[in-house]
Design a protein around this motif. Structure first.
Motif, mmCIF file in Angstrom:
data_model
loop_
_atom_site.group_PDB
_atom_site.id
_atom_site.type_symbol
_atom_site.label_atom_id
_atom_site.label_comp_id
_atom_site.label_asym_id
_atom_site.label_seq_id
_atom_site.Cartn_x
_atom_site.Cartn_y
_atom_site.Cartn_z
ATOM 1 N N LEU A 136 0.826 -1.204 0.000
ATOM 2 C CA LEU A 136 0.000 0.000 0.000
ATOM 3 C C LEU A 136 0.862 1.257 0.000
ATOM 4 N N ASP A 139 2.141 1.875 -3.479
ATOM 5 C CA ASP A 139 1.130 2.419 -4.387
ATOM 6 C C ASP A 139 0.839 3.892 -4.117
ATOM 7 N N ILE A 140 0.997 4.330 -2.863
ATOM 8 C CA ILE A 140 0.852 5.753 -2.553
ATOM 9 C C ILE A 140 1.964 6.542 -3.221
ATOM 10 N N GLN A 144 -0.794 5.609 -7.391
ATOM 11 C CA GLN A 144 -1.995 4.824 -7.665
ATOM 12 C C GLN A 144 -3.054 5.020 -6.587
ATOM 13 N N VAL A 145 -2.633 5.262 -5.357
ATOM 14 C CA VAL A 145 -3.545 5.618 -4.261
ATOM 15 C C VAL A 145 -3.338 7.104 -3.999
ATOM 16 N N THR A 146 -4.362 7.917 -4.230
ATOM 17 C CA THR A 146 -4.177 9.370 -4.252
ATOM 18 C C THR A 146 -4.994 10.125 -3.200
ATOM 19 N N TRP A 148 -6.655 9.961 1.015
ATOM 20 C CA TRP A 148 -6.672 9.273 2.305
ATOM 21 C C TRP A 148 -7.996 8.576 2.569
ATOM 22 N N ASP A 150 -9.262 6.471 0.489
ATOM 23 C CA ASP A 150 -9.222 5.249 -0.310
ATOM 24 C C ASP A 150 -9.657 4.037 0.526
ATOM 25 N N ARG A 152 -8.758 0.941 0.469
ATOM 26 C CA ARG A 152 -7.674 0.075 0.964
ATOM 27 C C ARG A 152 -7.105 0.595 2.279
ATOM 28 N N ILE A 153 -6.997 1.909 2.397
ATOM 29 C CA ILE A 153 -6.492 2.500 3.647
ATOM 30 C C ILE A 153 -7.484 2.276 4.772
#
Length: 301
Positions: A136, A139-140, A144-146, A148, A150, A152-153
């Motif tokens: 994770l 990806d941040i 890909q993870v943009t 907070w 998200d 997944r988080i």
């Protein structure tokens, strides 16, 4: 009998270490001589080691009257200066290769073990509350993870109230051993990161919202200033600047916090003698209590 390349390298390394020990004994003898032989020392490089080195220098001057002038300019700068022989020693978190050491008539050894720590500026999130995995985190930093908010988080942090907000990634702009340790780890745990960013002291960060700055000092200052940001610093900078560090899931699938004990646990299984020039990284080490982004700072003479 013809020794193998590996055996020859070990022999060269042993001879280099014997030479270093002889020099150390001579320096030790001089330190016991009259004060007329006292001399100041100069060093440059890693900002990772700077907090503890500053304390050591202060204590050394109190005890002996000798000064240490150390420039916290990043590992890349330290290597350049020791190669140019403008300082007595360099310091780098990215170990030099045995071949490069041998060509320059140099040796290196790990002086400290420490941890690279992800730090965040998220409203209401306290130190040690946010949990991340290596995948994770990668990806941040890829972009890909943009946000907070998200999913997944949220799934990794049940019960923790994390306000949504666009993530700003804070990275190093200079040649950095801290970056080398960080990217070495992320490349081990995330195939996409390895293929798109890779491992090195200086890399091209792809996240659209990226702020780059010099030194651990610069990253800490920017994370403190920029809301919803995330960066990576040596642990002492997180503590000194009251930054919210994260927990990380390690190779044993356990969430751990950055502490002296978790750094020691990560380095405990390293047999430095197996690596020519002691050139190795200790990221993603096994162990229930091991901090996964652990590294050494090497002194180069």
């Amino acid at each position: 009998y013809r020794p193998t390349i590996a055996q020859s390298r070990i022999c060269h390394f042993k001879e280099a270490m014997k030479s270093l020990i002889r020099k150390a004994l001579i320096i030790g003898a001089i330190s016991l001589a009259p004060a007329a032989f006292a001399t100041d020392m100069t060093g440059a490089g890693s900002s990772f080691i700077y907090p503890v080195l500053a304390k050591w220098a202060e204590a050394y001057k109190t005890k002996t009257g000798n000064s240490l002038n150390y420039q916290s300019i990043g590992s890349g700068g330290g290597i350049k200066q020791i190669k140019a022989k403008t300082v007595d020693f360099g310091a780098t978190d990215a170990p030099m290769s045995f071949e490069e050491l041998e060509a320059g008539g140099m040796v290196q050894f790990p002086a400290i073990i420490g941890g690279v720590v992800p730090v965040v500026n998220i409203e209401g999130v306290k130190p040690g509350e946010l949990k991340l995995s290596g995948d994770l985190l990668s990806d941040i930093f890829i972009g890909q993870v943009t946000n907070w908010g998200d999913k997944r988080i949220a799934l990794m942090n049940p019960g923790l109230k994390i306000p949504a907000g666009d993530i700003t990634v804070v990275t190093r702009a200079d040649g950095s051993g801290t970056t080398a340790i960080f990217t070495n780890y992320l490349s081990k745990v995330n195939k996409t990161f390895k293929e798109t960013v890779g491992f090195g002291a200086s890399v091209k960060w792809p996240a659209a919202s990226t702020v780059s700055c010099k030194g651990n000092e610069g990253v800490a200052a920017n994370v403190s200033r920029v809301k919803n940001s995330i960066g990576y610093v040596e642990y002492a900078y997180a503590k000194k600047n009251n930054l919210s560090y994260t927990q990380m899931r390690n190779a044993n699938d356990k969430f751990v916090e950055p502490t002296g004990a978790s750094f020691a646990a990560a380095s405990a299984g390293t047999d430095w003698s197996k690596f020519p020039g002691m050139n190795t990284f200790i990221t993603n080490a096994p162990g229930a209590n091991a901090w996964p982004i652990t590294g050494a700072t090497f002194v180069v003479v």
